[in-house]
Write an enzyme that holds these catalytic residues in place. Structure first.
Site, mmCIF file in Angstrom:
data_model
loop_
_atom_site.group_PDB
_atom_site.id
_atom_site.type_symbol
_atom_site.label_atom_id
_atom_site.label_comp_id
_atom_site.label_asym_id
_atom_site.label_seq_id
_atom_site.Cartn_x
_atom_site.Cartn_y
_atom_site.Cartn_z
ATOM 1 N N LYS A 83 0.864 -1.185 0.000
ATOM 2 C CA LYS A 83 0.000 0.000 0.000
ATOM 3 C C LYS A 83 0.899 1.233 0.000
ATOM 4 O O LYS A 83 1.726 1.420 0.901
ATOM 5 C CB LYS A 83 -0.876 -0.045 1.252
ATOM 6 C CG LYS A 83 -2.181 0.665 1.106
ATOM 7 C CD LYS A 83 -3.035 0.375 2.328
ATOM 8 C CE LYS A 83 -4.329 1.136 2.292
ATOM 9 N NZ LYS A 83 -5.005 1.078 3.597
HETATM 10 C C1 E4P Z 1 -8.263 1.619 3.994
HETATM 11 O O1 E4P Z 1 -7.593 1.283 3.055
HETATM 12 C C2 E4P Z 1 -8.172 2.964 4.594
HETATM 13 O O2 E4P Z 1 -6.934 3.138 5.201
HETATM 14 C C3 E4P Z 1 -9.312 3.165 5.561
HETATM 15 O O3 E4P Z 1 -10.516 2.768 4.917
HETATM 16 C C4 E4P Z 1 -9.409 4.576 6.086
HETATM 17 O O4 E4P Z 1 -10.613 4.697 6.810
HETATM 18 P P1 E4P Z 1 -10.896 5.930 7.793
HETATM 19 O O5 E4P Z 1 -11.005 7.174 6.979
HETATM 20 O O6 E4P Z 1 -12.203 5.586 8.456
HETATM 21 O O7 E4P Z 1 -9.741 5.985 8.764
#
Ligand code: E4P
Length: 220
Positions: A83
Site C-alpha cells: 500500500k
Molecule cells: C483503507 O484502506 C483505509 O486506510 C481506511 O478505509 C481509512 O478509513 P478511515 O477514513 O475511516 O480511517
C-alpha cells in the site's frame, strides 16, 4: 462488488471470513498500531484466514525507502499488496513496483486527477477515501463514480477500491457507483446484515410455528 475487511483484528477477520463474504483485507498504520502486536506476525495470521489480497502499507516517505519496504512485505506471501501513499515519491515507487510484478494499492486518494496519475503509474488498486471526502463537505461516492467512469473510458486495468466507508448507505452507493471493491470496517457489516423486516418476519414465523402443536414433531 468485492468486499474487503478494513481491519487488522484477527478475531474479527476470523468471524467475518466464516460468513464467506470476505475477498481481501486492508490494513493501514493506524489499524496496525491499534492492535499493538508484531505487524509481520499479524499479517501472516491474516493470510491464513483470508485467501485474497492483503494490503500492507509502507511508512517510508522517499521512493527508495518505499521500494525497500514494498519488496520486503511482498516477499512474505503471494497475496500481499504494497500500500503506497499518493505522493510524488509514491508514484515513482508504483512505476518500479508494477514493472517488478509487485501489486500495489495506492492510498489516500481524494481527487480524479490523483486517480488518473496513479493508474498511469501502474497501480493495481486505487483507494479513494469516501468518508474523508464527505468530512470536508465534498461527495466521496461521486468521486468513486467519476473514477470508475474515467478508468472504463480510458481502458485502465486499475481496480477502484472504495475506502473510508462509514455507514451502510456508503455501501449501497458504492455498489451503484460500480466500485470494483469496498473495504468495510467490521462493525458496519453487522449493520449491513441487519434489517428490521427480517427480525419482525422471523419473530412471526417462530411464534406461528411454536403455537402449532402439529408442527412440533418435525425436527425431533
Ligand atoms: C483503507 O484502506 C483505509 O486506510 C481506511 O478505509 C481509512 O478509513 P478511515 O477514513 O475511516 O480511517
Amino acid at each position: 462488488m468485492q468486499i474487503f475487511l478494513d481491519s487488522a483484528d484477527k478475531n474479527l477477520i476470523e468471524k467475518y471470513s466464516a460468513w464467506g463474504i470476505i475477498d481481501g483485507v486492508t490494513t493501514n498504520p493506524s489499524l496496525m498500531a491499534k492492535e499493538g502486536v508484531d505487524p509481520k506476525e499479524r499479517i501472516m495470521e491474516i493470510t491464513k484466514l483470508v485467501d485474497g489480497p492483503i494490503s500492507v502499507e509502507v511508512v517510508a516517505e522517499d521512493t527508495e525507502g518505499m521500494l525497500e519496504q514494498a519488496r520486503k512485505v511482498a516477499s512474505w506471501h503471494k497475496n500481499i499488496y504494497a500500500k503506497i501513499p499518493m505522493t510524488q515519491a509514491g508514484l515513482a515507487a508504483v512505476k518500479v513496483l508494477s514493472r517488478e510484478g509487485i501489486r500495489t494499492n495506492v492510498t489516500l486518494v481524494f481527487s480524479l486527477s490523483q486517480a488518473l496519475l496513479a493508474a498511469k503509474a501502474g497501480a493495481t488498486l486505487l483507494s479513494p477515501f469516501v468518508g474523508r471526502v464527505d468530512d470536508i463537505s465534498y461527495d466521496g461516492v461521486q468521486l468513486v463514480a467519476d473514477i470508475v467512469q474515467a478508468y472504463s473510458l480510458y481502458g485502465f486495468d486499475t481496480k477502484v477500491l472504495a475506502a473510508s466507508i462509514r455507514h451502510p448507505r456508503h455501501i449501497v452507493d458504492c455498489i451503484n457507483a460500480r466500485a470494483d471493491i469496498a473495504t468495510i470496517p467490521p462493525k458496519l457489516l453487522d449493520k449491513a446484515v441487519a434489517h428490521p423486516l427480517t427480525d419482525a418476519g422471523l419473530e412471526k414465523f417462530m411464534a406461528d410455528w411454536y403455537n402449532c402443536v402439529a408442527c412440533q414433531n418435525l425436527y425431533k
